[in-house]
Design a protein around this motif. Structure first.
Motif, PDB file in Angstrom:
ATOM      1  N   GLY A 253     -19.619 -37.825  61.590  1.00  0.00           N
ATOM      2  CA  GLY A 253     -18.973 -39.118  61.720  1.00  0.00           C
ATOM      3  C   GLY A 253     -17.524 -39.140  61.279  1.00  0.00           C
ATOM      4  O   GLY A 253     -16.819 -40.115  61.489  1.00  0.00           O
ATOM      5  N   HIS A 254     -17.051 -38.077  60.677  1.00  0.00           N
ATOM      6  CA  HIS A 254     -15.680 -38.034  60.189  1.00  0.00           C
ATOM      7  C   HIS A 254     -14.748 -37.384  61.211  1.00  0.00           C
ATOM      8  O   HIS A 254     -15.191 -36.687  62.118  1.00  0.00           O
ATOM      9  N   LEU A 255     -13.458 -37.623  61.041  1.00  0.00           N
ATOM     10  CA  LEU A 255     -12.451 -37.103  61.960  1.00  0.00           C
ATOM     11  C   LEU A 255     -12.214 -35.607  61.745  1.00  0.00           C
ATOM     12  O   LEU A 255     -12.475 -35.090  60.657  1.00  0.00           O
ATOM     13  N   PRO A 256     -11.709 -34.916  62.768  1.00  0.00           N
ATOM     14  CA  PRO A 256     -11.452 -33.476  62.634  1.00  0.00           C
ATOM     15  C   PRO A 256     -10.512 -33.139  61.478  1.00  0.00           C
ATOM     16  O   PRO A 256     -10.633 -32.082  60.879  1.00  0.00           O
ATOM     17  N   THR A 257      -9.595 -34.055  61.149  1.00  0.00           N
ATOM     18  CA  THR A 257      -8.661 -33.773  60.063  1.00  0.00           C
ATOM     19  C   THR A 257      -9.355 -33.651  58.718  1.00  0.00           C
ATOM     20  O   THR A 257      -8.812 -33.049  57.795  1.00  0.00           O
ATOM     21  N   HIS A 258     -10.558 -34.191  58.583  1.00  0.00           N
ATOM     22  CA  HIS A 258     -11.308 -34.042  57.335  1.00  0.00           C
ATOM     23  C   HIS A 258     -11.903 -32.644  57.201  1.00  0.00           C
ATOM     24  O   HIS A 258     -12.479 -32.307  56.170  1.00  0.00           O
TER      25      HIS A 258
ATOM     26  N   SER B 118     -10.764 -25.711  58.061  1.00  0.00           N
ATOM     27  CA  SER B 118     -11.276 -25.185  56.798  1.00  0.00           C
ATOM     28  C   SER B 118     -12.788 -25.052  56.806  1.00  0.00           C
ATOM     29  O   SER B 118     -13.348 -24.452  55.907  1.00  0.00           O
ATOM     30  N   GLY B 119     -13.451 -25.646  57.783  1.00  0.00           N
ATOM     31  CA  GLY B 119     -14.906 -25.544  57.842  1.00  0.00           C
ATOM     32  C   GLY B 119     -15.601 -26.804  57.400  1.00  0.00           C
ATOM     33  O   GLY B 119     -15.740 -27.731  58.182  1.00  0.00           O
ATOM     34  N   PRO B 120     -16.031 -26.889  56.151  1.00  0.00           N
ATOM     35  CA  PRO B 120     -16.804 -28.054  55.718  1.00  0.00           C
ATOM     36  C   PRO B 120     -15.972 -29.325  55.671  1.00  0.00           C
ATOM     37  O   PRO B 120     -14.758 -29.283  55.518  1.00  0.00           O
ATOM     38  N   CYS B 121     -16.641 -30.433  55.790  1.00  0.00           N
ATOM     39  CA  CYS B 121     -15.990 -31.740  55.740  1.00  0.00           C
ATOM     40  C   CYS B 121     -15.557 -32.033  54.303  1.00  0.00           C
ATOM     41  O   CYS B 121     -16.335 -31.846  53.370  1.00  0.00           O
TER      42      CYS B 121
ATOM     43  N   GLY C  12     -18.841 -32.658  52.221  1.00  0.00           N
ATOM     44  CA  GLY C  12     -19.064 -31.451  51.437  1.00  0.00           C
ATOM     45  C   GLY C  12     -19.871 -30.432  52.224  1.00  0.00           C
ATOM     46  O   GLY C  12     -20.458 -30.732  53.253  1.00  0.00           O
ATOM     47  N   GLU C  13     -19.878 -29.223  51.747  1.00  0.00           N
ATOM     48  CA  GLU C  13     -20.521 -28.120  52.454  1.00  0.00           C
ATOM     49  C   GLU C  13     -22.035 -28.263  52.561  1.00  0.00           C
ATOM     50  O   GLU C  13     -22.642 -27.805  53.527  1.00  0.00           O
ATOM     51  N   LEU C  14     -22.664 -28.905  51.612  1.00  0.00           N
ATOM     52  CA  LEU C  14     -24.118 -29.044  51.669  1.00  0.00           C
ATOM     53  C   LEU C  14     -24.570 -29.934  52.821  1.00  0.00           C
ATOM     54  O   LEU C  14     -25.657 -29.756  53.363  1.00  0.00           O
ATOM     55  N   VAL C  15     -23.739 -30.909  53.204  1.00  0.00           N
ATOM     56  CA  VAL C  15     -24.087 -31.832  54.278  1.00  0.00           C
ATOM     57  C   VAL C  15     -23.535 -31.372  55.619  1.00  0.00           C
ATOM     58  O   VAL C  15     -24.229 -31.391  56.629  1.00  0.00           O
ATOM     59  N   CYS C  16     -22.283 -30.965  55.636  1.00  0.00           N
ATOM     60  CA  CYS C  16     -21.613 -30.631  56.890  1.00  0.00           C
ATOM     61  C   CYS C  16     -20.787 -29.368  56.699  1.00  0.00           C
ATOM     62  O   CYS C  16     -19.678 -29.400  56.174  1.00  0.00           O
TER      63      CYS C  16
END
Length: 64
Positions: A22-27, A45-48, A52-56
């Motif tokens: 649900g977040h933008l690519p810039t996140h 950078s990979g994770p949102c 955070g990495e655990l969710v996305c």
């Protein structure tokens, strides 16, 4: 009214660019310096940064 209609078609494309979380690519990007020029660019950078990495873990465009 015409100005409002002109921006309307741009919104669906913008919303489709969001990640499945649900977040933008810039996140999913970090700002890095380009050499010694004083310029900067966004690099994936990979994770949102919000979820955070655990969710996305990675940027995945599309609907949830």
């Amino acid at each position: 009214m015409a100005a409002r209609g002109a921006t309307g078609p741009a919104m669906p494309g913008f919303l489709k660019a969001r990640c499945r979380c649900g977040h933008l690519p810039t996140h999913h990007m970090v700002v890095v310096s380009v050499g010694t020029t004083g310029n900067y660019r966004l690099v994936p950078s990979g994770p949102c940064a919000i979820c955070g990495e655990l969710v996305c873990r990675v940027y995945a465009p599309g609907a949830p």
